[in-house]
Scaffold this motif. Structure first.
Motif, short mmCIF file in Angstrom:
data_model
loop_
_atom_site.label_atom_id
_atom_site.label_comp_id
_atom_site.label_asym_id
_atom_site.label_seq_id
_atom_site.Cartn_x
_atom_site.Cartn_y
_atom_site.Cartn_z
N ARG A 147 5.83 20.01 24.31
CA ARG A 147 6.90 20.87 23.80
C ARG A 147 7.16 21.96 24.85
NH1 ARG A 147 4.79 22.93 19.23
NH2 ARG A 147 5.81 21.47 17.78
N ASP A 148 8.30 21.92 25.48
CA ASP A 148 8.69 22.92 26.48
C ASP A 148 7.65 23.06 27.58
OD1 ASP A 148 11.02 23.44 25.00
OD2 ASP A 148 9.97 24.93 23.77
N GLY A 149 7.12 21.93 28.04
CA GLY A 149 6.16 21.96 29.13
C GLY A 149 4.74 22.22 28.72
N GLU A 150 4.49 22.42 27.43
CA GLU A 150 3.14 22.72 26.94
C GLU A 150 2.61 21.55 26.11
OE1 GLU A 150 -0.29 25.24 26.22
OE2 GLU A 150 1.34 25.24 27.68
N PRO A 151 1.45 20.97 26.46
CA PRO A 151 0.90 19.90 25.64
C PRO A 151 0.55 20.38 24.23
CG PRO A 151 -0.16 19.96 27.80
CD PRO A 151 0.64 21.23 27.67
N VAL A 152 0.99 19.63 23.22
CA VAL A 152 0.63 19.95 21.84
C VAL A 152 -0.09 18.77 21.18
CG1 VAL A 152 2.46 21.65 21.53
CG2 VAL A 152 2.91 19.23 21.01
N GLY A 153 -0.26 17.70 21.92
CA GLY A 153 -0.97 16.53 21.43
C GLY A 153 -1.19 15.55 22.56
N PHE A 154 -2.03 14.55 22.30
CA PHE A 154 -2.29 13.54 23.33
C PHE A 154 -3.00 12.35 22.71
CE2 PHE A 154 -6.28 15.76 23.17
CZ PHE A 154 -7.27 14.86 23.57
N SER A 155 -2.98 11.24 23.43
CA SER A 155 -3.78 10.07 23.05
C SER A 155 -4.22 9.37 24.32
CB SER A 155 -3.00 9.12 22.14
OG SER A 155 -1.89 8.56 22.82
N VAL A 185 -5.68 18.78 31.79
CA VAL A 185 -7.01 18.46 31.26
C VAL A 185 -7.60 19.60 30.44
CG1 VAL A 185 -9.37 17.83 31.83
CG2 VAL A 185 -7.47 16.74 33.04
N ASP A 186 -7.58 20.82 30.95
CA ASP A 186 -8.19 21.94 30.21
C ASP A 186 -7.50 22.13 28.86
OD1 ASP A 186 -9.95 22.40 32.27
OD2 ASP A 186 -8.88 24.13 33.08
N ARG A 187 -6.20 22.02 28.85
CA ARG A 187 -5.47 22.18 27.59
C ARG A 187 -5.81 21.07 26.61
NH1 ARG A 187 -3.53 24.87 23.38
NH2 ARG A 187 -1.61 23.98 22.54
N LEU A 188 -5.97 19.84 27.08
CA LEU A 188 -6.31 18.73 26.19
C LEU A 188 -7.72 18.88 25.63
CD1 LEU A 188 -4.71 15.63 27.95
CD2 LEU A 188 -3.66 17.41 26.54
N VAL A 189 -8.63 19.39 26.45
CA VAL A 189 -9.99 19.67 25.96
C VAL A 189 -9.93 20.67 24.83
CG1 VAL A 189 -12.17 20.77 26.58
CG2 VAL A 189 -11.19 19.02 28.08
N ALA A 190 -9.11 21.71 24.98
CA ALA A 190 -8.98 22.72 23.92
C ALA A 190 -8.33 22.14 22.67
CB ALA A 190 -8.16 23.91 24.44
N LEU A 191 -7.32 21.30 22.84
CA LEU A 191 -6.68 20.66 21.69
C LEU A 191 -7.67 19.80 20.93
CD1 LEU A 191 -3.23 19.56 23.16
CD2 LEU A 191 -3.58 21.27 21.37
N ASP A 192 -8.49 19.04 21.67
CA ASP A 192 -9.48 18.18 21.02
C ASP A 192 -10.51 19.00 20.26
OD1 ASP A 192 -10.95 15.43 20.84
OD2 ASP A 192 -12.46 16.86 21.52
N VAL A 215 -6.65 10.53 19.10
CA VAL A 215 -5.24 10.86 18.93
C VAL A 215 -5.18 12.23 18.27
CG1 VAL A 215 -3.05 10.26 17.83
CG2 VAL A 215 -4.53 8.45 18.72
N VAL A 216 -4.61 13.18 18.98
CA VAL A 216 -4.46 14.55 18.50
C VAL A 216 -2.97 14.86 18.48
CG1 VAL A 216 -4.94 16.99 18.96
CG2 VAL A 216 -6.70 15.25 19.41
N ALA A 217 -2.47 15.33 17.34
CA ALA A 217 -1.04 15.59 17.22
C ALA A 217 -0.79 16.68 16.18
CB ALA A 217 -0.30 14.32 16.81
N ALA A 233 -16.92 21.25 20.24
CA ALA A 233 -16.62 21.56 21.64
C ALA A 233 -17.20 20.45 22.52
CB ALA A 233 -17.21 22.92 22.01
N ARG A 234 -16.56 19.29 22.49
CA ARG A 234 -17.10 18.12 23.18
C ARG A 234 -16.34 17.85 24.48
NH1 ARG A 234 -14.91 13.50 18.91
NH2 ARG A 234 -12.70 13.95 19.17
N GLY A 235 -16.10 18.93 25.23
CA GLY A 235 -15.31 18.84 26.45
C GLY A 235 -15.88 17.86 27.45
N GLU A 236 -17.20 17.77 27.56
CA GLU A 236 -17.81 16.84 28.51
C GLU A 236 -17.38 15.41 28.22
OE1 GLU A 236 -22.23 15.34 30.04
OE2 GLU A 236 -22.08 16.76 28.38
N ALA A 237 -17.37 15.05 26.94
CA ALA A 237 -16.97 13.69 26.57
C ALA A 237 -15.49 13.46 26.83
CB ALA A 237 -17.29 13.44 25.09
N VAL A 238 -14.64 14.44 26.50
CA VAL A 238 -13.20 14.28 26.70
C VAL A 238 -12.87 14.17 28.18
CG1 VAL A 238 -10.94 15.36 26.35
CG2 VAL A 238 -12.65 15.42 24.53
#
Length: 291
Positions: A194-202, A161-168, A216-218, A175-180
């Protein structure tokens, strides 16, 4: 925030503004149905809980709504601006917008404007930046999408979750972490890894007539297609919607998946625009209200 308009029209003179409260949700939903918006009561509750708004009342009846969402980086978005059809053309939308903007003087503010609303927003100091296209329809199973070597799809886990908030934040420019976080708690998610590290999500959630994909972040278009194809296949035969950046290069491909273009809105900003879009990794919005 309550105020009365000063126009000469006696009907407009009966209109006053006040803050939106949870007790207004039923009437706000009815108003959105009147203008043929697809939002369910649950969709209204989700966006209203994350922000603040105003309503316009006329003779005890709710005839307008507008909402804003403030983010910690002095950015804000505006949306859910609706005026009852019999009351349109009487500057009620402008009154509600000014009431919200009075509280956002220190914020860079973004919104998505319909063709009908663009002139109003331009008068309020907003500048058009680019187009967002709405695609929707009955989803079809998508063929396996080719991805950049080294990337794979996997389910979203709690530790992501924290990583996806940062990606978004990097992709949307806000910085809309509350919404995400709220969306993740209410949605299904898939991660591009990629190698255990999130680089995108939907994310996929119930919305309106069926389901909606977003954000959708990629890192690239092939990753975005893979993230979207996962959901079009899962939702095959169901109504699905996605709002994509015009520069995403996904339009023709989405139509092949059964998601035809159904309209467009203009991204507009007052102040410094956020750095967002496919170049930053944002291929699809959460929705047109939150960006």
């Amino acid at each position: 925030m309550a105020q009365t308009t000063g126009a000469a029209d006696p009907e407009v003179d009966t209109v006053h503004l006040r803050p939106f409260t949870p007790a207004d949700l039923e009437a706000a939903h009815a108003l959105s149905m009147e203008v043929q918006w697809p939002h369910r009561p649950e969709d209204w509750r989700f966006v209203a809980a994350l922000g603040a708004g105003v309503v316009a009342e006329c003779r005890g009846q709710l005839v307008g709504t507008a909402h804003c969402w403030k983010w910690p980086d002095r950015r804000a978005t505006l949306g859910m601006v609706i005026v009852a059809p019999p009351m349109q053309g009487r500057r009620i939308g402008a009154q509600m917008m000014r009431a919200l903007l009075d509280d956002l003087a220190q914020f860079d503010v973004s919104l998505h404007a319909t063709a009908e609303g663009r002139a109003l927003y331009e008068r309020l100091g907003f500048v058009a930046l680019g187009e967002v296209r709405q695609h929707q329809g009955t989803a079809r199973p998508a063929p396996l999408a080719a991805m950049t070597p080294g990337l794979r799809l996997r389910p979203l886990g709690r530790a992501d979750v924290d990583r996806l908030v940062a990606l978004d934040a990097a992709a949307s420019g806000m910085a809309r972490g509350e919404a995400v976080r709220a969306l993740i708690a209410d949605a299904q998610g898939i991660v591009l890894d990629r190698d255990g590290e999130p680089v995108g999500f939907s994310l996929l959630r119930r919305f309106g007539r069926g389901y909606a994909i977003g954000p959708v972040v990629a890192p690239d278009a092939s990753g975005a297609r893979a993230l979207i194809a996962h959901w079009t296949s899962q939702c095959a035969g169901r109504f699905l919607r996605i709002d994509v950046e015009a520069g995403s290069g996904l339009g023709d491909w989405l139509e092949d998946q059964g998601l035809n273009r159904a309209g467009s809105v203009e991204m507009m900003t007052r102040g410094t625009p956020p750095r967002r879009g496919p170049a930053s990794g944002l291929y699809a919005l959460i929705n047109q209200a939150l960006g």
